[in-house]
Design a protein around this motif. Structure first.
Motif, PDB file in Angstrom:
ATOM      1  N   ASP A 133       0.105 -11.636  -3.907  1.00 45.09           N
ATOM      2  CA  ASP A 133       0.710 -12.935  -3.598  1.00 45.09           C
ATOM      3  C   ASP A 133       0.733 -13.208  -2.096  1.00 45.09           C
ATOM      4  O   ASP A 133       0.692 -14.371  -1.666  1.00 45.09           O
ATOM      5  CB  ASP A 133       2.134 -13.005  -4.151  1.00 45.09           C
ATOM      6  N   GLN A 134       0.794 -12.154  -1.288  1.00 45.53           N
ATOM      7  CA  GLN A 134       0.754 -12.340   0.157  1.00 45.53           C
ATOM      8  C   GLN A 134      -0.666 -12.662   0.631  1.00 45.53           C
ATOM      9  O   GLN A 134      -0.858 -13.417   1.574  1.00 45.53           O
ATOM     10  CB  GLN A 134       1.266 -11.083   0.867  1.00 45.53           C
ATOM     11  N   ILE A 135      -1.659 -12.087  -0.045  1.00 49.74           N
ATOM     12  CA  ILE A 135      -3.056 -12.381   0.299  1.00 49.74           C
ATOM     13  C   ILE A 135      -3.393 -13.835  -0.026  1.00 49.74           C
ATOM     14  O   ILE A 135      -4.048 -14.531   0.755  1.00 49.74           O
ATOM     15  CB  ILE A 135      -4.004 -11.427  -0.462  1.00 49.74           C
TER      16      ILE A 135
ATOM     17  N   ALA B 190       5.766   2.179   4.199  1.00 46.38           N
ATOM     18  CA  ALA B 190       5.445   1.108   3.253  1.00 46.38           C
ATOM     19  C   ALA B 190       4.388   0.172   3.840  1.00 46.38           C
ATOM     20  O   ALA B 190       3.469  -0.261   3.132  1.00 46.38           O
ATOM     21  CB  ALA B 190       6.708   0.321   2.902  1.00 46.38           C
ATOM     22  N   CYS B 191       4.487  -0.115   5.133  1.00 49.15           N
ATOM     23  CA  CYS B 191       3.514  -1.004   5.772  1.00 49.15           C
ATOM     24  C   CYS B 191       2.136  -0.349   5.849  1.00 49.15           C
ATOM     25  O   CYS B 191       1.108  -1.031   5.711  1.00 49.15           O
ATOM     26  CB  CYS B 191       4.002  -1.424   7.153  1.00 49.15           C
TER      27      CYS B 191
ATOM     28  N   ALA C  89      -3.333  -0.531   3.682  1.00 50.69           N
ATOM     29  CA  ALA C  89      -4.439   0.112   2.964  1.00 50.69           C
ATOM     30  C   ALA C  89      -4.808  -0.682   1.709  1.00 50.69           C
ATOM     31  O   ALA C  89      -5.994  -0.905   1.424  1.00 50.69           O
ATOM     32  CB  ALA C  89      -4.056   1.539   2.594  1.00 50.69           C
ATOM     33  N   GLN C  90      -3.786  -1.132   0.962  1.00 46.78           N
ATOM     34  CA  GLN C  90      -4.045  -1.907  -0.248  1.00 46.78           C
ATOM     35  C   GLN C  90      -4.658  -3.262   0.085  1.00 46.78           C
ATOM     36  O   GLN C  90      -5.545  -3.743  -0.614  1.00 46.78           O
ATOM     37  CB  GLN C  90      -2.731  -2.098  -1.028  1.00 46.78           C
TER      38      GLN C  90
ATOM     39  N   SER D 210      -8.324  -2.838   0.903  1.00 39.41           N
ATOM     40  CA  SER D 210      -9.135  -2.530  -0.276  1.00 39.41           C
ATOM     41  C   SER D 210      -9.359  -3.762  -1.151  1.00 39.41           C
ATOM     42  O   SER D 210     -10.386  -3.871  -1.839  1.00 39.41           O
ATOM     43  CB  SER D 210      -8.462  -1.422  -1.105  1.00 39.41           C
ATOM     44  N   LYS D 211      -8.402  -4.712  -1.107  1.00 34.41           N
ATOM     45  CA  LYS D 211      -8.513  -5.915  -1.944  1.00 34.41           C
ATOM     46  C   LYS D 211      -9.285  -7.036  -1.257  1.00 34.41           C
ATOM     47  O   LYS D 211      -9.715  -7.982  -1.923  1.00 34.41           O
ATOM     48  CB  LYS D 211      -7.114  -6.404  -2.316  1.00 34.41           C
ATOM     49  N   THR D 212      -9.442  -6.967   0.060  1.00 26.48           N
ATOM     50  CA  THR D 212     -10.090  -8.063   0.777  1.00 26.48           C
ATOM     51  C   THR D 212     -11.412  -7.681   1.425  1.00 26.48           C
ATOM     52  O   THR D 212     -12.077  -8.539   2.012  1.00 26.48           O
ATOM     53  CB  THR D 212      -9.143  -8.615   1.880  1.00 26.48           C
ATOM     54  N   SER D 213     -11.798  -6.421   1.311  1.00 21.51           N
ATOM     55  CA  SER D 213     -13.055  -5.990   1.933  1.00 21.51           C
ATOM     56  C   SER D 213     -14.256  -6.308   1.033  1.00 21.51           C
ATOM     57  O   SER D 213     -14.101  -6.534  -0.153  1.00 21.51           O
ATOM     58  CB  SER D 213     -13.004  -4.493   2.198  1.00 21.51           C
TER      59      SER D 213
END
Length: 220
Positions: free
Chosen positions: A28-30, A207-208, A213-214, A217-220
Motif C-alpha cells: 500500500d505504501q508502494i 523494521a526499516c 529490502a521488501q 524486491s517488489k519494485t526491482s
C-alpha cells in the motif's frame, strides 16, 4: 526504482503486524490508494484547529453535526464525512488528556517533514508542535484515525518514540518524552513516548531495514 518510504503511523502499525499484514502495508505504501489517503481530512483539520485554540470545543461539536447533516453527491463522500464526524466526537471525549499549560502550534497540511531511518524515508509530519512559555518546541502531537487498524500502546509508543527522535534532531533544547504523543482517536488513547527509547529505535531501524529490502524486491 522508487525510494522506500512509509508514513509514521503505518510504521507504528507495522511494528506489531502479522507477516501478511506487513506485506500489505508495504504494498500500500508502494502504490497508495488516493481515497484512503484522503480519509479523515475534515476531522484532522478541525481537531488540530481546536487543539491550537483556533476554535472551541463547542464549535468542534457543531462541525461534527454539520458533517452528518449535509447532503453529499456520493455514498463515498457521505461515508467519509460521517467517519470524520465520529472521529471528532471520539476526540472530544479524550481532549482533557492532552498536556495542559502548553501552546499547540498547528503544522501546515502541506508540510513534508521526513526522517531517514535505515534507508527508508519515514513521513513524520506532526499535526501540532507543543511549545513552552518561551516559545520553544518541547514536544509534538500526532493523530491516528483508522478504526480498522488502531494503534495499541506498544505500537503507539513506537510512533511516539520516532516522533521524539525527529523533533529532537531539529531542536536546540531538550525535548520532553512525555510531550511527544500520539492520539489514537478510535481507541480513545493518548500515548506518550517512553523515557527509555533507545531499544525502541533499534527495533524501528530493524523494521526499516526489512521494509527497504521488501520494497526493493517488489519494485526491482
Amino acid at each position: 526504482m522508487s525510494a522506500p518510504k512509509i508514513s509514521l503511523n503505518k510504521l507504528g502499525e507495522y511494528m506489531n503486524a502479522t507477516p501478511a499484514r506487513r506485506r500489505r502495508i508495504i504494498e500500500d505504501q508502494i502504490a497508495p490508494k488516493d481515497f484512503i489517503v484522503a480519509r479523515y481530512t475534515d476531522a484532522r483539520e478541525s481537531i488540530v484547529d481546536c487543539i491550537a485554540g483556533k476554535i472551541s470545543e463547542d464549535q468542534l461539536t457543531q462541525i461534527a453535526e454539520d458533517l452528518r447533516n449535509k447532503e453529499y453527491e456520493s455514498k463515498f463522500s457521505a461515508q467519509d464525512k460521517n467517519l470524520s464526524a465520529d472521529a471528532i466526537d471520539s476526540f472530544i471525549e479524550i481532549s482533557d488528556q492532552l498536556p495542559e499549560n502548553y501552546k499547540f502550534e498547528k503544522v501546515p497540511a502541506n508540510d513534508k517533514s521526513t526522517i531517514e531511518i535505515a534507508g527508508v524515508d519515514v513521513s513524520i509530519r506532526p499535526d501540532a508542535y507543543i511549545k513552552n512559555d518561551n516559545d520553544e518546541v518541547v514536544g509534538a502531537l500526532k493523530l491516528h484515525f483508522p478504526k480498522s487498524n488502531p494503534l495499541d500502546k506498544n505500537s503507539g509508543e513506537y510512533v511516539a518514540t520516532a516522533l521524539k527522535t525527529f523533533v529532537q534532531e531539529n531542536a536546540e533544547n531538550t525535548i520532553d518524552h512525555k510531550l511527544c504523543i500520539v492520539v489514537d482517536v478510535p481507541s480513545s488513547s493518548v500515548i506518550a513516548a517512553p523515557k527509555a527509547g533507545k531499544k525502541r529505535m533499534i527495533d524501528i531501524e530493524a523494521a526499516c531495514e526489512e521494509i527497504g529490502a521488501q520494497w526493493r524486491s517488489k519494485t526491482s
